[in-house]
Design a protein around this motif. Structure first.
Motif, PDB file in Angstrom:
ATOM      1  N   ARG A 228       0.840  -1.204   0.000  1.00 27.73           N
ATOM      2  CA  ARG A 228       0.000   0.000   0.000  1.00 27.73           C
ATOM      3  C   ARG A 228       0.877   1.255   0.000  1.00 27.73           C
ATOM      4  O   ARG A 228       0.530   2.245  -0.646  1.00 27.73           O
ATOM      5  CB  ARG A 228      -0.935   0.000   1.207  1.00 27.73           C
ATOM      6  N   ASN A 238      -6.927   4.557  -5.891  1.00 32.08           N
ATOM      7  CA  ASN A 238      -8.135   4.218  -5.151  1.00 32.08           C
ATOM      8  C   ASN A 238      -7.906   2.865  -4.486  1.00 32.08           C
ATOM      9  O   ASN A 238      -7.350   1.949  -5.101  1.00 32.08           O
ATOM     10  CB  ASN A 238      -9.334   4.114  -6.099  1.00 32.08           C
ATOM     11  N   PHE A 239      -8.335   2.729  -3.247  1.00 30.31           N
ATOM     12  CA  PHE A 239      -8.188   1.471  -2.517  1.00 30.31           C
ATOM     13  C   PHE A 239      -9.571   0.920  -2.231  1.00 30.31           C
ATOM     14  O   PHE A 239     -10.365   1.542  -1.516  1.00 30.31           O
ATOM     15  CB  PHE A 239      -7.401   1.692  -1.229  1.00 30.31           C
ATOM     16  N   LEU A 240      -9.855  -0.237  -2.806  1.00 27.37           N
ATOM     17  CA  LEU A 240     -11.143  -0.881  -2.617  1.00 27.37           C
ATOM     18  C   LEU A 240     -10.979  -1.974  -1.571  1.00 27.37           C
ATOM     19  O   LEU A 240     -10.282  -2.974  -1.800  1.00 27.37           O
ATOM     20  CB  LEU A 240     -11.643  -1.477  -3.933  1.00 27.37           C
ATOM     21  N   PRO A 241     -11.574  -1.814  -0.392  1.00 29.89           N
ATOM     22  CA  PRO A 241     -11.334  -2.738   0.718  1.00 29.89           C
ATOM     23  C   PRO A 241     -11.943  -4.115   0.534  1.00 29.89           C
ATOM     24  O   PRO A 241     -11.582  -5.042   1.223  1.00 29.89           O
ATOM     25  CB  PRO A 241     -11.958  -2.019   1.911  1.00 29.89           C
ATOM     26  N   MET A 242     -12.861  -4.263  -0.392  1.00 32.38           N
ATOM     27  CA  MET A 242     -13.442  -5.574  -0.654  1.00 32.38           C
ATOM     28  C   MET A 242     -13.752  -5.646  -2.142  1.00 32.38           C
ATOM     29  O   MET A 242     -13.906  -4.623  -2.809  1.00 32.38           O
ATOM     30  CB  MET A 242     -14.718  -5.796   0.165  1.00 32.38           C
ATOM     31  N   PRO A 256      -6.650 -10.693   4.476  1.00 30.23           N
ATOM     32  CA  PRO A 256      -7.316  -9.517   3.925  1.00 30.23           C
ATOM     33  C   PRO A 256      -6.721  -9.129   2.583  1.00 30.23           C
ATOM     34  O   PRO A 256      -5.535  -9.321   2.335  1.00 30.23           O
ATOM     35  CB  PRO A 256      -7.044  -8.438   4.981  1.00 30.23           C
ATOM     36  N   ARG A 257      -7.547  -8.563   1.718  1.00 25.74           N
ATOM     37  CA  ARG A 257      -7.084  -8.117   0.412  1.00 25.74           C
ATOM     38  C   ARG A 257      -7.605  -6.714   0.143  1.00 25.74           C
ATOM     39  O   ARG A 257      -8.691  -6.339   0.593  1.00 25.74           O
ATOM     40  CB  ARG A 257      -7.544  -9.055  -0.697  1.00 25.74           C
ATOM     41  N   THR A 258      -6.812  -5.955  -0.598  1.00 23.72           N
ATOM     42  CA  THR A 258      -7.204  -4.616  -1.008  1.00 23.72           C
ATOM     43  C   THR A 258      -6.954  -4.484  -2.497  1.00 23.72           C
ATOM     44  O   THR A 258      -5.907  -4.900  -3.003  1.00 23.72           O
ATOM     45  CB  THR A 258      -6.388  -3.543  -0.247  1.00 23.72           C
ATOM     46  N   VAL A 260      -6.220  -2.124  -5.743  1.00 28.19           N
ATOM     47  CA  VAL A 260      -5.654  -0.828  -6.112  1.00 28.19           C
ATOM     48  C   VAL A 260      -6.113  -0.493  -7.529  1.00 28.19           C
ATOM     49  O   VAL A 260      -5.899  -1.260  -8.464  1.00 28.19           O
ATOM     50  CB  VAL A 260      -4.110  -0.853  -6.065  1.00 28.19           C
ATOM     51  N   LEU A 305     -16.070   5.031   1.651  1.00 32.68           N
ATOM     52  CA  LEU A 305     -15.211   4.799   0.499  1.00 32.68           C
ATOM     53  C   LEU A 305     -15.083   6.078  -0.326  1.00 32.68           C
ATOM     54  O   LEU A 305     -16.076   6.633  -0.789  1.00 32.68           O
ATOM     55  CB  LEU A 305     -15.792   3.685  -0.374  1.00 32.68           C
ATOM     56  N   ILE A 336      -4.502  -6.465  -7.016  1.00 33.43           N
ATOM     57  CA  ILE A 336      -4.816  -6.921  -5.679  1.00 33.43           C
ATOM     58  C   ILE A 336      -3.560  -6.971  -4.820  1.00 33.43           C
ATOM     59  O   ILE A 336      -2.563  -7.610  -5.182  1.00 33.43           O
ATOM     60  CB  ILE A 336      -5.464  -8.335  -5.722  1.00 33.43           C
TER      61      ILE A 336
END
Length: 339
Positions: A228, A238-242, A256-258, A260, A305, A336
């Motif tokens: 990150r 942009n970081f999408l948490p799911m 956990p995955r994020t 980008v 978000l 990812i």
């Protein structure tokens, strides 16, 4: 062919750990940038390579020769500093000839080599001037000529463009890269400017808290960051948490995955518009739109978000501040991060 090998270098100043087990191999003729925020360790690493600072642990070799404990003047390299460090009482030619004369060349040979170096940087016609009579960009070229006149195996550059104005800095970035390619000398360039590193470098070592987070080509770092920190420091993201609905890359186990997603890969459509096939989407409200030349930066929010889209050309129909928009992207553009 590896020219410089840095192995497990660590350095502490009292309780502060400036470098933490840093290793890096640099090839012959490469242009490598050490990039990171203030305090990340990039200048300390450069000074250890140059011999101005000693490492606590680790080893540095050039072409297989251990130089870890050699004094600076016994290392086959030169350094260009931020302030250029030109001798004000000497002419430009004398400044450049100083290095060859210290290395044992006679005055005639040193002068010939100095004129050749000034020719390379486009300053042969100003050889008799004093550094005080020259602009910042010209002084920077003199410093480069002085550094390359002895044809070192390795040239270290400590933010040498930082004092220049923006337009001159951009021009010098191109000129410096062209000079490096012409000479074939390996360059290690310290900068905190991500755009500068992207423009000039064959590879970029992104540093944080005394460690190298990632070393890769600029395109690889931008599109495939390994952390990150790298994703945030190189460009905007942009970081999408799911994973949005429909995304095939589902989390495995409890890791956990994020995701980008770069702003230019986020397309906007009016609510209710039919999306092109194959795109994934979510909805968010447009908060702010700013314009820079032909580029629009659109900032959106959906609960916690926050999203940023960068669009080129006119805005799509139905996109304005306050409206709810469809934010769409290709699955292939979502990188990812693990962990």
């Amino acid at each position: 062919m590896t020219l410089l090998s840095i192995s497990a270098i660590s350095k502490s100043f009292s309780a502060y750990r400036a470098l933490d087990d840093v290793s890096l191999d640099v090839g012959q003729g490469e242009f490598i940038s050490l990039l990171g925020p203030s305090g990340c360790g990039k200048t300390t690493l450069l000074r250890i390579i140059a011999g101005f600072t000693s490492a606590d642990t680790g080893q540095i070799t050039i072409e297989g020769q251990d130089i870890t404990r050699l004094p600076p003047n016994h290392r086959p390299l030169n350094t260009v500093f931020q302030n250029y460090a030109l001798f004000p009482h000497m002419s430009v030619l004398q400044n450049v000839a100083y290095g060859p004369m210290r290395s044992g060349a006679n005055r005639h040979d040193a002068t010939v080599r100095a004129r050749e170096a000034l020719e390379m940087v486009g300053l042969a016609h100003l050889a008799d001037r004093s550094p005080r009579q020259m602009s910042g960009g010209q002084q920077q070229r003199v410093a480069l000529a002085r550094a390359i006149v002895n044809r070192p195996k390795l040239l270290l550059l400590d933010e040498p463009l930082s004092a220049l104005d923006l337009q001159l800095r951009k021009r010098m970035q191109i000129e410096l890269k062209q000079l490096q390619a012409h000479l074939g000398i390996t360059f290690i360039f310290v900068t905190h400017d991500q755009e500068e590193a992207m423009v000039m470098s064959d590879r970029i070592a992104v540093m944080s808290a005394g460690r190298i987070e990632q070393i890769d080509g600029g395109k690889q770092i931008y599109h495939h960051p390994r952390s990150r920190f790298v994703a945030e420091f190189i460009g905007e993201a942009n970081f999408l948490p799911m994973a949005p609905s429909g995304l095939s890359l589902a989390p495995q186990g409890n890791a956990p995955r994020t995701g980008v997603l770069r702003p230019e890969n986020l397309a906007l459509f009016a609510a209710g518009a039919t999306l092109p096939e194959g795109l994934l989407s979510l909805t968010a409200r447009v908060e702010t739109i700013t314009y820079v030349g032909g580029t629009s930066n659109i900032y959106l929010q959906d609960g916690g978000l926050r999203l940023h889209a960068r669009l080129y050309g006119p805005l799509p129909d139905g996109i304005a501040e306050g409206v709810v928009a469809q934010c769409a992207f290709r699955p292939a553009d979502l990188h990812i991060l693990e962990g």
